[in-house]
Scaffold this motif. Structure first.
Motif, PDB file in Angstrom:
ATOM      1  N   VAL A  54       0.868  -1.179   0.000  1.00  0.00           N
ATOM      2  CA  VAL A  54       0.000   0.000   0.000  1.00  0.00           C
ATOM      3  C   VAL A  54       0.904   1.227   0.000  1.00  0.00           C
ATOM      4  O   VAL A  54       1.926   1.237   0.687  1.00  0.00           O
ATOM      5  CB  VAL A  54      -0.896   0.036   1.261  1.00  0.00           C
ATOM      6  CG1 VAL A  54      -1.845   1.226   1.217  1.00  0.00           C
ATOM      7  CG2 VAL A  54      -1.690  -1.252   1.426  1.00  0.00           C
ATOM      8  N   LEU A  55       0.540   2.246  -0.739  1.00  0.00           N
ATOM      9  CA  LEU A  55       1.301   3.501  -0.742  1.00  0.00           C
ATOM     10  C   LEU A  55       2.762   3.265  -1.153  1.00  0.00           C
ATOM     11  O   LEU A  55       3.654   4.011  -0.751  1.00  0.00           O
ATOM     12  CB  LEU A  55       1.285   4.149   0.651  1.00  0.00           C
ATOM     13  CG  LEU A  55      -0.075   4.584   1.213  1.00  0.00           C
ATOM     14  CD1 LEU A  55       0.021   4.776   2.739  1.00  0.00           C
ATOM     15  CD2 LEU A  55      -0.564   5.868   0.559  1.00  0.00           C
ATOM     16  N   GLY A  56       2.987   2.192  -1.893  1.00  0.00           N
ATOM     17  CA  GLY A  56       4.356   1.873  -2.297  1.00  0.00           C
ATOM     18  C   GLY A  56       5.191   1.283  -1.177  1.00  0.00           C
ATOM     19  O   GLY A  56       6.407   1.144  -1.314  1.00  0.00           O
ATOM     20  N   LEU A  57       4.562   0.952  -0.063  1.00  0.00           N
ATOM     21  CA  LEU A  57       5.277   0.372   1.076  1.00  0.00           C
ATOM     22  C   LEU A  57       4.805  -1.059   1.294  1.00  0.00           C
ATOM     23  O   LEU A  57       3.669  -1.406   0.961  1.00  0.00           O
ATOM     24  CB  LEU A  57       5.025   1.192   2.349  1.00  0.00           C
ATOM     25  CG  LEU A  57       5.507   2.643   2.346  1.00  0.00           C
ATOM     26  CD1 LEU A  57       4.938   3.411   3.526  1.00  0.00           C
ATOM     27  CD2 LEU A  57       7.034   2.687   2.365  1.00  0.00           C
ATOM     28  N   ASP A  58       5.673  -1.856   1.903  1.00  0.00           N
ATOM     29  CA  ASP A  58       5.372  -3.258   2.133  1.00  0.00           C
ATOM     30  C   ASP A  58       4.894  -3.429   3.583  1.00  0.00           C
ATOM     31  O   ASP A  58       5.708  -3.533   4.496  1.00  0.00           O
ATOM     32  CB  ASP A  58       6.664  -4.067   1.873  1.00  0.00           C
ATOM     33  CG  ASP A  58       6.416  -5.557   1.925  1.00  0.00           C
ATOM     34  OD1 ASP A  58       5.243  -5.974   1.832  1.00  0.00           O
ATOM     35  OD2 ASP A  58       7.407  -6.298   2.065  1.00  0.00           O
ATOM     36  N   PHE A  59       3.576  -3.435   3.789  1.00  0.00           N
ATOM     37  CA  PHE A  59       3.022  -3.547   5.136  1.00  0.00           C
ATOM     38  C   PHE A  59       2.916  -5.018   5.536  1.00  0.00           C
ATOM     39  O   PHE A  59       2.246  -5.788   4.851  1.00  0.00           O
ATOM     40  CB  PHE A  59       1.633  -2.895   5.201  1.00  0.00           C
ATOM     41  CG  PHE A  59       1.673  -1.389   5.212  1.00  0.00           C
ATOM     42  CD1 PHE A  59       1.561  -0.672   6.397  1.00  0.00           C
ATOM     43  CD2 PHE A  59       1.832  -0.677   4.028  1.00  0.00           C
ATOM     44  CE1 PHE A  59       1.618   0.706   6.407  1.00  0.00           C
ATOM     45  CE2 PHE A  59       1.895   0.708   4.029  1.00  0.00           C
ATOM     46  CZ  PHE A  59       1.783   1.406   5.227  1.00  0.00           C
ATOM     47  N   ASP A 114       8.359   6.614   7.472  1.00  0.00           N
ATOM     48  CA  ASP A 114       7.991   6.007   6.194  1.00  0.00           C
ATOM     49  C   ASP A 114       6.854   6.746   5.492  1.00  0.00           C
ATOM     50  O   ASP A 114       6.699   6.665   4.284  1.00  0.00           O
ATOM     51  CB  ASP A 114       7.589   4.545   6.431  1.00  0.00           C
ATOM     52  CG  ASP A 114       8.738   3.759   7.023  1.00  0.00           C
ATOM     53  OD1 ASP A 114       9.764   3.616   6.335  1.00  0.00           O
ATOM     54  OD2 ASP A 114       8.634   3.315   8.191  1.00  0.00           O
ATOM     55  N   TYR A 115       5.989   7.382   6.285  1.00  0.00           N
ATOM     56  CA  TYR A 115       4.955   8.229   5.675  1.00  0.00           C
ATOM     57  C   TYR A 115       4.626   9.356   6.643  1.00  0.00           C
ATOM     58  O   TYR A 115       4.965   9.282   7.829  1.00  0.00           O
ATOM     59  CB  TYR A 115       3.692   7.422   5.305  1.00  0.00           C
ATOM     60  CG  TYR A 115       2.811   7.015   6.477  1.00  0.00           C
ATOM     61  CD1 TYR A 115       1.832   7.881   6.977  1.00  0.00           C
ATOM     62  CD2 TYR A 115       2.925   5.763   7.076  1.00  0.00           C
ATOM     63  CE1 TYR A 115       1.019   7.506   8.042  1.00  0.00           C
ATOM     64  CE2 TYR A 115       2.126   5.379   8.136  1.00  0.00           C
ATOM     65  CZ  TYR A 115       1.172   6.264   8.618  1.00  0.00           C
ATOM     66  OH  TYR A 115       0.375   5.905   9.682  1.00  0.00           O
ATOM     67  N   GLN A 175       7.913   9.603  -0.740  1.00  0.00           N
ATOM     68  CA  GLN A 175       7.335   9.314   0.573  1.00  0.00           C
ATOM     69  C   GLN A 175       5.846   9.697   0.610  1.00  0.00           C
ATOM     70  O   GLN A 175       5.486  10.838   0.326  1.00  0.00           O
ATOM     71  CB  GLN A 175       8.069  10.092   1.666  1.00  0.00           C
ATOM     72  CG  GLN A 175       7.550   9.762   3.046  1.00  0.00           C
ATOM     73  CD  GLN A 175       8.241  10.588   4.116  1.00  0.00           C
ATOM     74  OE1 GLN A 175       7.988  11.777   4.249  1.00  0.00           O
ATOM     75  NE2 GLN A 175       9.114   9.957   4.873  1.00  0.00           N
ATOM     76  N   PRO A 176       4.984   8.750   1.003  1.00  0.00           N
ATOM     77  CA  PRO A 176       3.548   9.048   1.035  1.00  0.00           C
ATOM     78  C   PRO A 176       3.198  10.184   1.993  1.00  0.00           C
ATOM     79  O   PRO A 176       3.742  10.276   3.093  1.00  0.00           O
ATOM     80  CB  PRO A 176       2.923   7.737   1.518  1.00  0.00           C
ATOM     81  CG  PRO A 176       3.938   6.685   1.258  1.00  0.00           C
ATOM     82  CD  PRO A 176       5.274   7.351   1.352  1.00  0.00           C
ATOM     83  N   SER A 193      -1.109  11.361  -1.219  1.00  0.00           N
ATOM     84  CA  SER A 193      -1.055   9.912  -1.432  1.00  0.00           C
ATOM     85  C   SER A 193      -2.242   9.131  -0.892  1.00  0.00           C
ATOM     86  O   SER A 193      -2.483   8.000  -1.318  1.00  0.00           O
ATOM     87  CB  SER A 193       0.212   9.350  -0.782  1.00  0.00           C
ATOM     88  OG  SER A 193       1.285  10.238  -0.919  1.00  0.00           O
ATOM     89  N   GLY A 194      -2.940   9.693   0.109  1.00  0.00           N
ATOM     90  CA  GLY A 194      -4.042   8.939   0.693  1.00  0.00           C
ATOM     91  C   GLY A 194      -4.717   9.692   1.818  1.00  0.00           C
ATOM     92  O   GLY A 194      -4.295  10.792   2.190  1.00  0.00           O
TER      93      GLY A 194
END
Ligand code: FMN
Length: 338
Positions: free
Chosen positions: A49-54, A167-168, A209-210, A237-238
Motif C-alpha cells: 500500500v502507498l508503495g510500502l510493504d506492510f 515512512d509516511y 514518501q507518502p 497519497s491517501g
C-alpha cells in the motif's frame, strides 16, 4: 482470563493519565520485548500500500505514542505500522488536566489532550534509533499559539525534522482540541496547505514518501465529497478517516449526560464505530479507487477490521479498543482476518 484481563480492574481504578504514564514508564524500562504475537498468521496479511510493504494491514493510530518512545513494544505486539504523534514543531504542554476520561462500560474515551508534544526536534532525534522492520508514520500538527493563517509554516517546520525519519507523513487537520485546526479541512484552506507540503516534499527530495491527510468524522457528506476532490487533485497519497468526534449524539443516555458533564473533547471507541464507518463509506465512494484510505475510528474486533477492509480500506488502525481489550487484541484481529 489473560494477564491484561486480570489487571484490568486495577488499571481502570487509576486516573487515566496516571495509568497511561505508568504503562509508558514500565514500557520504556523494559530493555527488550519478546515477540508477543504469533508470526505464523502473518504471511497472508502482507500487503503493498502507498508503495510500502506492510506486514499486516493493522496499525496503531496516532495519539498513543506521541513521542515515538515505545516502538519496540508496538512491534512486539505485532502491529504492522505505528503512527507516532501528533508532533508539533515546538514543544507544548497541551491542555490542563484532567483531559482524558475513560468509560469502560461503553468502550469510550473522551480526550482533550490538545497536542501535548515534546516538539519535533526531540521526537526526530528519538526516531533515529527506531527499530528496523516496523513501518512508522509521522503525524504532524500545529502549535496552539500559531495563528490559523500561519498553520502551513508549522506543518512545514515539523515536516523538515520528522519526514526524513519516517515512512509516511499524516497531516492532522482533524483534532478537535486545537482551536481552529479543523477549519483547515475547508477546501479553500486545504488547497494551499497541501500544495505547500507537496512543494516541501519535493524540495527535500522526498517525492517517494507518502503524504496522507487525516480527517474528522464530523463533516457533512457534501463537504467530504469536496475534500476528496481537493485531495485527489492535489496529488497527495491517501486519506485517514477518522479522528475523534465532537458529536455527543453517538452516546446513548444515561451515559451521554455523564460524558457531557466532563466537558469538551473528542470521543473515540465503540460509540464512534457507526459514524466513522458511514464517513469512510462516503469517502470510499467519492474516491472511487483514486487514492487509498486508512480506516480508523471505533474498530475493535476482527469483524470490524475485516468489514473496513471489505468496504475498500487499504489499512486499518486502532487506539481505544487496545486500551479496553488489551494487547492480545492485535493477535486476535490478525488471527480473525488471516
Ligand atoms: C487519548 C487520545 C489521544 C489522541 N491523540 C491523537 C493525536 O495526537 N493525533 C491524531 O491524529 N489522533 C489522535 N487521536 C485519535 C486516534 O488516532 C483515532 O483517530 C481515534 O481515537 C479513533 O480511533 P479509535 O476509535 O480506535 O480510538 C487520539 C485519540 C485518543 C483516544
Amino acid at each position: 482470563m489473560d494477564l491484561y484481563g486480570a489487571l484490568r480492574p486495577l488499571i481502570f481504578r487509576l486516573d487515566p493519565e496516571a495509568a497511561h504514564n505508568l504503562a509508558f514508564w514500565l514500557g520504556e524500562r523494559a530493555c527488550a520485548w519478546p515477540r508477543l504475537s504469533s508470526p505464523e498468521h502473518r504471511a497472508t496479511l502482507r500487503r503493498q500500500v502507498l508503495g510500502l510493504d506492510f506486514p499486516t494491514p493493522l496499525g496503531l493510530a496516532a495519539g498513543l505514542d506521541k513521542g515515538a518512545t515505545l516502538l519496540p513494544l508496538w512491534q512486539s505486539l505485532g502491529f504492522g505500522h505505528v503512527e507516532i504523534g501528533t508532533v508539533t514543531p515546538r514543544p507544548q504542554p497541551g491542555n490542563p488536566r484532567p483531559r482524558l476520561f475513560r468509560f469502560p462500560e461503553a468502550g469510550l474515551i473522551l480526550n482533550r489532550m490538545g497536542f501535548n508534544s515534546e516538539g519535533a526536534e526531540v521526537v526526530a532525534a528519538r526516531l533515529k534509533r527506531r527499530p528496523a522492520g516496523l513501518l512508522v508514520g509521522g503525524n504532524l500538527g500545529k502549535n496552539k499559539e500559531t495563528p490559523e493563517a500561519q498553520a502551513l509554516n508549522d506543518y512545514r517546520a515539523a515536516y523538515r525534522l520528522i519526514a526524513p525519519e519516517v515512512d509516511y507523513i499524516a497531516l492532522n487537520v482533524s483534532s478537535p482540541n486545537t482551536p481552529g485546526l479543523r477549519n483547515l479541512q475547508a477546501p479553500e484552506a486545504l488547497k494551499p496547505l497541501l500544495a505547500g507540503m507537496l512543494a516541501l516534499r519535493q524540495e527535500l527530495g522526498l517525492e517517494g514518501q507518502p503524504l496522507l491527510l487525516k480527517l474528522a468524522p464530523d463533516l457533512a457528506p457534501e463537504d467530504l465529497d469536496a475534500i476528496v476532490e481537493v485531495a485527489v487533485a492535489s496529488g497527495i497519497s491517501g486519506l485517514i478517516a477518522t479522528n475523534t468526534t465532537l458529536d455527543r449524539g453517538v452516546v446513548a443516555e444515561p451515559l451521554r449526560a455523564c460524558v457531557e458533564s466532563k466537558g469538551a473533547g473528542g470521543l473515540s471507541g465503540e460509540p464512534l464505530k457507526a459514524k466513522a464507518r458511514d464517513v469512510r463509506r462516503r469517502i470510499l465512494y467519492a474516491l472511487a479507487g483514486r487514492l487509498p484510505l486508512v480506516a480508523c475510528g471505533g474498530l475493535g474486533s476482527p469483524e470490524d477490521v475485516q468489514g473496513a477492509l471489505d468496504d475498500g480500506a487499504a489499512l486499518a488502525q486502532i487506539y481505544s479498543a487496545l486500551i479496553f481489550k488489551g494487547p492480545g487484541l492485535v493477535d486476535r484481529i490478525h488471527r480473525g482476518i488471516a
